[in-house]
Design an enzyme around this catalytic site. Structure first.
Site, PDB file in Angstrom:
ATOM      1  N   ASP A  93     -77.200  86.470  28.810  1.00 56.38           N
ATOM      2  CA  ASP A  93     -76.299  85.651  27.994  1.00 56.38           C
ATOM      3  C   ASP A  93     -76.530  84.198  28.389  1.00 56.38           C
ATOM      4  OD1 ASP A  93     -74.397  84.911  26.154  1.00 56.38           O
ATOM      5  OD2 ASP A  93     -72.782  86.125  26.981  1.00 56.38           O
ATOM      6  N   CYS A 281     -66.491 113.760  37.710  1.00 56.35           N
ATOM      7  CA  CYS A 281     -67.689 113.017  38.094  1.00 56.35           C
ATOM      8  C   CYS A 281     -67.843 113.138  39.614  1.00 56.35           C
ATOM      9  CB  CYS A 281     -67.583 111.556  37.647  1.00 56.35           C
ATOM     10  SG  CYS A 281     -66.614 110.503  38.741  1.00 56.35           S
TER      11      CYS A 281
HETATM   12  N1  GUN Z   1     -69.522  87.285  25.633  1.00 53.52           N
HETATM   13  C1  GUN Z   1     -68.365  87.725  25.054  1.00 53.52           C
HETATM   14  N2  GUN Z   1     -68.204  87.153  23.843  1.00 53.52           N
HETATM   15  C2  GUN Z   1     -69.282  86.353  23.633  1.00 53.52           C
HETATM   16  C3  GUN Z   1     -69.698  85.521  22.535  1.00 53.52           C
HETATM   17  O1  GUN Z   1     -69.023  85.394  21.514  1.00 53.52           O
HETATM   18  N3  GUN Z   1     -70.896  84.855  22.681  1.00 53.52           N
HETATM   19  C4  GUN Z   1     -71.668  84.987  23.810  1.00 53.52           C
HETATM   20  N4  GUN Z   1     -72.813  84.332  23.882  1.00 53.52           N
HETATM   21  N5  GUN Z   1     -71.284  85.767  24.846  1.00 53.52           N
HETATM   22  C5  GUN Z   1     -70.110  86.448  24.751  1.00 53.52           C
HETATM   23 ZN    ZN Z   2     -64.496 110.430  37.804  1.00 51.79          ZN
END
Ligand code: GUN
Ligand code: ZN
Length: 497
Positions: A93, A281
């Site tokens: 991200d 689990c």
């Molecule tokens: N992580 C959670 N929501 C978002 C979003 O809208 N854009 C990005 N880039 N990362 C996220």
């Molecule tokens: Zn469990």
């Protein structure tokens, strides 16, 4: 055709697909869960994610790495695959989330894209602007323009084989989401995350979440892989998958573990409140809740995170198996009953039966009528559409929930929630549905709708129905020309069913 994504199986709008990730040299089966790795915490090591949970893909934050004194150089020198000792696909991200939390970040769109490329990310992300739900229209429009410009700018950055996310924003305005999606789909970016939905999920606003996803899907081709950004609670995997989401990312497994919270497919429990673990689990099989409370905090956090991952991956496999065998709606009916807000989400999904119907297989294993909502499934809609195109032979036709009657030229079975059953189709899906003896009113209302469709398609035929005490609300939906015969005193209608 998007080359990186192939669909193998569908159920409703849900699908099993294969995402090809060229830079990692792997394909990832979807729906897939991407655990979020915070390089500074590593509650569960990426290598263990792969070996113990079968993780094929994970997500980490490129901006945190970019800013990290500890990891920036190592990430650049070693690459993420070695830094994390993970051979699957690594998504990064961009810092958008930090931007939405803190109002600013100290990197440009091109810089963070190049950084993601340089650390060897397999899927990178430009800096979109996550406009929160309920933002003013003008703000949502302005920020969306910026997001669109960032996606276009990303097209001209040389990212090599790295795939690119094209986040879809637009707050809670369906038309903006649709236009954002159509724009994103028109770029040469590869994966389509629906953004800024975390506040909707945290607020249990599942109906609006479905509305946003549907709007976004409407602007995308069926071949677009869709990621629901920030969806990490296993309780909602079935619903999100049924809406056509292919990728989920989970920070929940770690965040909840830190707070002593234990995830299940129907909600969240607190370890302090548990006397028994409802799970088998490895963590739950080896410990009692009391034992887990008595270990060190770090150990407890890791063990809870591992349980949370086990339950998440198990639910993902459950969802995939349901798609494969055509029982995703049955799974959804069960999951929806775990929280009233999930019922709202499920009903919102059913509101657009036509969209679900498009990719819904014609035949599945069995249709289970489980609740009033079952009467609104796409299979019922499809049957009604078919009735609207059928022509009937006889002049006088009885649609009967009981036996024949010699007054009529022809008798068809009458089965709620579908309505008239053409004799040639009586042994075919979904008319072979399993249903309780007594349905609630919605089942008979849907059946009446089916009678109406058949009658409209055959205006010269006289129809009568023979029924076991249908509710007035269903009888009232029949065309006036349809005669009604009551079969007996006992009713198959049950107010509460
Ligand atoms: N992580 C959670 N929501 C978002 C979003 O809208 N854009 C990005 N880039 N990362 C996220
Ligand atoms: Zn469990």
């Amino acid at each position: 055709m998007r080359e990186c994504f192939e669909i193998r199986d569908t159920d409703g709008a849900g699908r099993i697909g294969e995402l090809s990730v060229p830079r990692a040299g792997v394909t990832v089966e979807t729906p897939a869960l991407m655990p979020v790795i915070n390089p500074h915490l590593r509650t569960v090591d990426p290598a263990a994610l792969e070996s113990d949970f079968g993780a094929e893909i994970l997500i980490t934050n490129g901006y945190i790495l970019y800013q990290s004194e500890e990891f920036r150089e190592r990430a650049l020198n070693e690459g993420l695959a070695d830094l994390y000792d993970f051979s699957g696909a690594i998504v990064t991200d961009s810092g958008s989330f930090q931007l939405s939390e803190y109002g600013e970040i100290s990197v440009t769109n091109a810089e963070i894209l190049e950084f993601q490329r340089d650390v060897g990310a397999d899927v990178g992300t430009p800096i979109d602007i996550p406009t929160p739900p309920d933002a003013g229209r003008e703000r949502a429009e302005d920020e969306l323009e910026t997001t669109k410009a960032r996606l276009e700018a990303a097209e001209s950055v040389d990212v090599g084989e790295m795939l690119l996310n094209a986040p879809i924003q637009g707050s809670t305005y369906p038309d903006l989401r649709a236009s954002a999606a159509a724009h994103a789909y028109g770029t040469d970016l590869d994966v389509f995350p629906v953004g800024a939905v975390v506040p909707l999920m945290n607020g249990y606003r599942y109906a609006e979440m479905i509305e946003v996803v549907r709007a976004a899907k409407g602007g995308l081709g069926a071949d677009a892989p869709v990621h629901l950004f920030g969806a990490g609670h296993p309780m909602m995997f079935a619903l999100a998958a049924a809406a056509g989401c292919d990728l989920f990312d989970s920070a929940a497994y770690a965040l909840y573990a830190r707070d002593g919270r234990y995830l299940t497919v129907s909600g969240t429990d607190h370890l302090d409140d548990l006397e028994y673990f409802p799970c088998s689990c490895p963590v739950c099989a080896d410990h009692t809740p009391a034992e887990l409370r008595s270990v060190s905090e770090t150990q407890r956090e890791t063990l809870l995170a591992r349980h949370n991952l086990h339950v998440s991956y198990r639910e993902l496999r459950t969802v995939k198996q349901a798609i494969r065998e055509g029982s995703l709606f049955e799974l959804l009916e069960r999951r929806a009953r775990s929280h009233p807000a999930m019922v709202d989400g499920y009903r919102e999904l059913l509101d657009d039966a036509a969209a679900l119907e498009r990719s819904d297989p014609v035949s599945k294993s069995a249709f289970f009528h489980l609740s009033a909502d079952s009467a609104r499934r796409p299979e019922v809609e499809r049957h009604h559409d078919r009735l609207g195109r059928l022509s009937v032979d006889g002049d006088r036709v009885l649609l009967s929930a009981g036996g024949d009657n010699s007054r009529f030229d022809e008798t068809w079975r009458l089965r709620a929630p579908f309505g008239p059953v053409p004799p040639a189709l009586s042994d075919t899906y979904p008319l072979t549905a399993e249903r309780p003896e007594r349905l609630g009113r919605a089942g008979y209302e849907a059946a009446a709708e089916g009678v109406g469709r058949l009658a409209a398609a055959n205006p010269d035929t006289e129809f009568a129905i023979a029924h076991w005490g249908w509710p007035d609300s269903a009888l009232g939906r029949l065309p006036e020309s349809v005669e009604t015969l009551l079969l007996g005193p006992e009713s198959e209608y049950s107010e509460g069913a």
